[in-house]
Enzyme design. Structure first.
Site, PDB file in Angstrom:
ATOM      1  N   LYS A 121       0.831  -1.206   0.000  1.00 28.37           N
ATOM      2  CA  LYS A 121       0.000   0.000   0.000  1.00 28.37           C
ATOM      3  C   LYS A 121       0.865   1.256   0.000  1.00 28.37           C
ATOM      4  CE  LYS A 121      -1.594   2.335   3.365  1.00 28.37           C
ATOM      5  NZ  LYS A 121      -2.236   2.862   4.592  1.00 28.37           N
ATOM      6  N   ASP A 139      -6.257   0.195   0.721  1.00 25.62           N
ATOM      7  CA  ASP A 139      -6.366   0.410   2.159  1.00 25.62           C
ATOM      8  C   ASP A 139      -7.714  -0.136   2.618  1.00 25.62           C
ATOM      9  OD1 ASP A 139      -8.255   2.220   1.316  1.00 25.62           O
ATOM     10  OD2 ASP A 139      -7.421   3.930   2.411  1.00 25.62           O
TER      11      ASP A 139
END
Length: 217
Positions: A121, A139
């Site tokens: 991420k 996320d």
């Protein structure tokens, strides 16, 4: 699962809802963005933005982060969850930046992912926001929205969600869609109180339709 026509409708609707969606972590350069994203793990962007003005005024370079004691750095980010581990990771990644990249944040995914404390991420956010490369960072908001809408399967891992979105969304729309899905999940399709009745995506949202049926019972 959504059809290609449904996916196009979702993408166009998200664009209409959040045409200017962008990274909400305050930063002025690649290093600040990298540190902010590391700090944002299991913490809100709003909280991180309360801490980073003083932090970034004090720490300008990777050397600054490793020239203070671990205890001092922990103190400076103490308001953020998991601050002890995050302080350790920040010092390690800054050491990596100095030793492997001449103190600069690298602009390649493979180099970023090999920095201490940097996961997929974080690497994708930095690639997209700092360097303008197509990327989808998954996320909690992106994962939740993807599964509720039926873009992905409920059982999919975060990596599977990322790969599925990359396959179903045109590459030139990856970065913009990533930000729009975050805004949609943060401000509309929230975890506990999604705004299903007035949602413009209700007609294609399997989760929203289930929730509405329960309300009608």
């Amino acid at each position: 699962m959504l059809t290609k026509k449904d996916i196009r409708y979702v993408l166009d609707t998200l664009q209409d809802m959040y045409p200017d969606a962008d990274c909400e972590l305050d930063h002025e350069n690649e290093l600040e963005l990298l540190i902010a994203v590391v700090l944002s793990a299991q913490a809100t962007d709003a909280l991180v933005n309360k801490v980073t003005p003083d932090l970034f005024a004090k720490y300008k370079t990777p050397e600054d982060y490793i020239n203070v004691s671990l205890e001092q750095l922990q103190h400076d980010i103490k308001r953020i969850g998991l601050y002890r581990n995050k302080a350790k990771n920040i010092r390690k990644l800054c050491t990596d930046l100095i030793e492997k990249h001449d103190g600069e944040v690298p602009n390649s995914y493979e180099s970023l992912i090999n920095l201490a404390g940097v996961g997929r991420k974080t690497a994708n956010v930095v690639m997209s926001v700092a360097f303008g490369m197509p990327a989808i960072a998954v996320d909690t908001h992106v994962e939740r929205v993807s599964k509720r809408l039926g873009l992905c399967r409920w059982k999919d891992s975060v990596l599977e969600v990322e790969k599925t979105l990359m396959r179903k969304i045109p590459e030139e729309e990856w970065s913009a869609t990533h930000h729009r899905m975050i805004f949609f999940g943060r401000y509309h399709c929230q975890a506990k109180t999604p705004h299903c009745p007035e949602c413009p995506l209700l007609s294609v949202c399997r989760e929203g339709q289930k929730r509405m049926k329960k309300q009608d019972v």
